[in-house]
Design an enzyme around this catalytic site. Structure first.
Site, PDB file in Angstrom:
ATOM      1  CB  SER A 148      -5.370  11.425 -29.932  1.00 15.27           C
ATOM      2  OG  SER A 148      -6.116  12.237 -28.669  1.00 15.27           O
ATOM      3  CE1 TYR A 161      -9.250   7.905 -29.306  1.00 12.02           C
ATOM      4  CE2 TYR A 161      -7.999   9.408 -27.785  1.00 12.02           C
ATOM      5  CZ  TYR A 161      -8.793   9.000 -29.077  1.00 12.02           C
ATOM      6  OH  TYR A 161      -8.893  10.173 -30.053  1.00 12.02           O
TER       7      TYR A 161
HETATM    8  N1  LIG Z   1     -12.752  14.874 -32.596  1.00 15.95           N
HETATM    9  C1  LIG Z   1     -11.496  15.130 -31.752  1.00 15.95           C
HETATM   10  O1  LIG Z   1     -11.675  16.110 -30.959  1.00 15.95           O
HETATM   11  C2  LIG Z   1     -10.446  14.357 -31.664  1.00 15.95           C
HETATM   12  C3  LIG Z   1      -9.248  14.483 -30.848  1.00 15.95           C
HETATM   13  C4  LIG Z   1      -8.285  13.682 -30.995  1.00 15.95           C
HETATM   14  C5  LIG Z   1      -8.191  12.469 -31.844  1.00 15.95           C
HETATM   15  N2  LIG Z   1      -9.200  12.305 -32.813  1.00 15.95           N
HETATM   16  C6  LIG Z   1      -9.158  11.289 -33.642  1.00 15.95           C
HETATM   17  O2  LIG Z   1      -9.608  11.438 -34.986  1.00 15.95           O
HETATM   18  C7  LIG Z   1     -10.346  10.458 -35.754  1.00 15.95           C
HETATM   19  C8  LIG Z   1     -11.532  10.765 -36.178  1.00 15.95           C
HETATM   20  O3  LIG Z   1     -12.440  11.169 -34.994  1.00 15.95           O
HETATM   21  P1  LIG Z   1     -13.929  12.042 -35.134  1.00 15.95           P
HETATM   22  O4  LIG Z   1     -13.965  12.824 -33.791  1.00 15.95           O
HETATM   23  O5  LIG Z   1     -14.076  12.412 -36.475  1.00 15.95           O
HETATM   24  O6  LIG Z   1     -14.918  10.728 -34.779  1.00 15.95           O
HETATM   25  P2  LIG Z   1     -16.408  10.179 -35.397  1.00 15.95           P
HETATM   26  O7  LIG Z   1     -16.895  11.395 -35.746  1.00 15.95           O
HETATM   27  O8  LIG Z   1     -16.664   9.480 -34.368  1.00 15.95           O
HETATM   28  O9  LIG Z   1     -15.887   9.367 -36.765  1.00 15.95           O
HETATM   29  C9  LIG Z   1     -15.149   8.143 -36.632  1.00 15.95           C
HETATM   30  C10 LIG Z   1     -14.873   7.229 -38.105  1.00 15.95           C
HETATM   31  O10 LIG Z   1     -14.281   6.175 -37.612  1.00 15.95           O
HETATM   32  C11 LIG Z   1     -14.918   5.284 -38.428  1.00 15.95           C
HETATM   33  N3  LIG Z   1     -15.070   3.908 -37.672  1.00 15.95           N
HETATM   34  C12 LIG Z   1     -15.245   3.811 -36.354  1.00 15.95           C
HETATM   35  N4  LIG Z   1     -15.309   2.492 -35.946  1.00 15.95           N
HETATM   36  C13 LIG Z   1     -15.009   1.853 -36.993  1.00 15.95           C
HETATM   37  C14 LIG Z   1     -14.788   0.420 -37.407  1.00 15.95           C
HETATM   38  N5  LIG Z   1     -14.874  -0.586 -36.351  1.00 15.95           N
HETATM   39  N6  LIG Z   1     -14.521   0.166 -38.686  1.00 15.95           N
HETATM   40  C15 LIG Z   1     -14.529   1.079 -39.710  1.00 15.95           C
HETATM   41  N7  LIG Z   1     -14.795   2.316 -39.481  1.00 15.95           N
HETATM   42  C16 LIG Z   1     -14.957   2.747 -38.175  1.00 15.95           C
HETATM   43  C17 LIG Z   1     -16.413   5.837 -38.210  1.00 15.95           C
HETATM   44  O11 LIG Z   1     -17.571   5.010 -39.478  1.00 15.95           O
HETATM   45  P3  LIG Z   1     -18.966   4.865 -39.188  1.00 15.95           P
HETATM   46  O12 LIG Z   1     -19.568   6.383 -39.599  1.00 15.95           O
HETATM   47  O13 LIG Z   1     -19.610   4.064 -40.054  1.00 15.95           O
HETATM   48  O14 LIG Z   1     -19.194   4.885 -37.368  1.00 15.95           O
HETATM   49  C18 LIG Z   1     -16.200   7.130 -38.601  1.00 15.95           C
HETATM   50  O15 LIG Z   1     -16.034   7.456 -40.043  1.00 15.95           O
HETATM   51  C19 LIG Z   1     -10.119   9.309 -34.492  1.00 15.95           C
HETATM   52  O16 LIG Z   1      -9.037   8.599 -34.822  1.00 15.95           O
HETATM   53  C20 LIG Z   1     -10.182  10.116 -33.334  1.00 15.95           C
HETATM   54  O17 LIG Z   1      -9.435   9.265 -32.202  1.00 15.95           O
HETATM   55  C21 LIG Z   1     -10.368  13.164 -32.626  1.00 15.95           C
END
Ligand SMILES: NC(=O)c1ccc[n+]([C@@H]2O[C@H](COP(=O)([O-])OP(=O)(O)OC[C@H]3O[C@@H](n4cnc5c(N)ncnc54)[C@H](OP(=O)(O)O)[C@@H]3O)[C@@H](O)[C@H]2O)c1
Length: 258
Positions: A148, A161
């Protein structure tokens, strides 16, 4: 013609069901990799997972889904062993599992700290621990962690986080130092405000969304594909010479905010 070719590769995407993870799953399949992705099994997301799998199938891709609690090390090892039993190898591991809830230090309990560090950091260790012996044996592996931009600017809105994501950089550097000569190449991609549930939850009104978009020099919030393209690139032959790097994909926001 230049292309990203992952035909013949097997990819495991931890947390590949929606948002950035779904984008990575799609990109891996488009590049020709046999892709296995995990999710928590939350019935709320069933429709989206079915659409993802059907869409990839229609486009001629090969994909499998698995329910896995990323906090279960034995379950993670069992899944990895099953994939190797069936497909004989895992070439690419992407650790994308993540969860965040913005709150101050005062509002954060010790339980919150442990829970979010576990989800965002321990899950990476469990995935790496499960695949490393196998990658070492084959003298080949690509590990790509999804961190991140919080690592650079303290953003993200929660102390656990920011700490867990910084810890992922430590894991990445350790892995690169110790395993690059054994054929295993590790890098970390740091997204910043990508249009997913995680960010929509934080910027929930149209006004907040417009304000957020206006803060990004390229003029828009990022898409899962913005991240997925880089991950596929790193997993491909084009990534051969990129080792131990932190790649920030933020549309210029981090620099602009300084
Ligand atoms: N979006 C952003 O702007 C952003 C920015 C910086 C970093 N990130 C990082 O990028 C990654 C993806 O983010 P996103 O925004 O796409 O998040 P998201 O839409 O909330 O998706 C999260 C993913 O992680 C899985 N997950 C969460 N907890 C879990 C657990 N205990 N066991 C197994 N799977 C789990 C979810 O599965 P389910 O569908 O089953 O819940 C989903 O596939 C994360 O690591 C996040 O910290 C995102």
């Amino acid at each position: 013609m230049l292309s990203i070719d992952l035909r013949g590769r097997v990819a495991l995407i931890l947390g590949g069901s929606r948002g950035i993870g779904a984008g990575i799953t799609r990109a891996m399949c488009q590049a020709g990799a046999y892709t296995v992705f995990t999710h928590t099994g939350n019935p709320k997301n069933r429709g989206r997972i079915d659409m993802l799998v059907e869409g990839i199938g229609r486009d001629g891709g090969s994909v499998e889904e698995n329910t896995l609690d990323a906090l279960d090390p034995e379950g993670t090892k069992k899944l990895v062993d099953n994939i190797i039993g069936k497909l004989k190898k895992i070439d690419i591991l992407v650790c994308n599992v993540g969860r965040n809830l913005a709150r101050t230090v005062e509002e954060t309990t010790v339980e919150d700290w442990k829970k979010f560090v576990d989800i965002n950091l321990s899950s990476v260790y469990y995935g790496v621990k499960a695949v490393i012996p196998h990658m070492v044996e084959r003298k080949y592996g690509r590990i790509i962690l999804i961190g991140s931009s919080a690592v650079f600017d303290g953003g993200g809105g929660a102390i656990d986080y920011a700490a867990a994501k910084a810890g992922m950089t430590g894991i990445m550097k350790y892995l690169c130092r110790v395993y690059i000569k054994k054929g295993i190449n590790t890098n970390i991609v740091h997204p910043c405000v990508i249009d997913t549930d995680l960010v929509r939850g934080r910027y929930s009104t149209e006004e907040m969304w417009q304000k957020l978009s206006s803060q990004i020099p390229v003029g828009r919030v990022g898409t899962p594909e913005d991240i997925a393209g880089m991950v596929a690139y790193l997993a491909s032959l084009w990534g051969d010479y990129i080792c131990g790097q932190e790649i920030l994909l933020d549309g210029g926001r981090t620099m602009f905010n300084k």
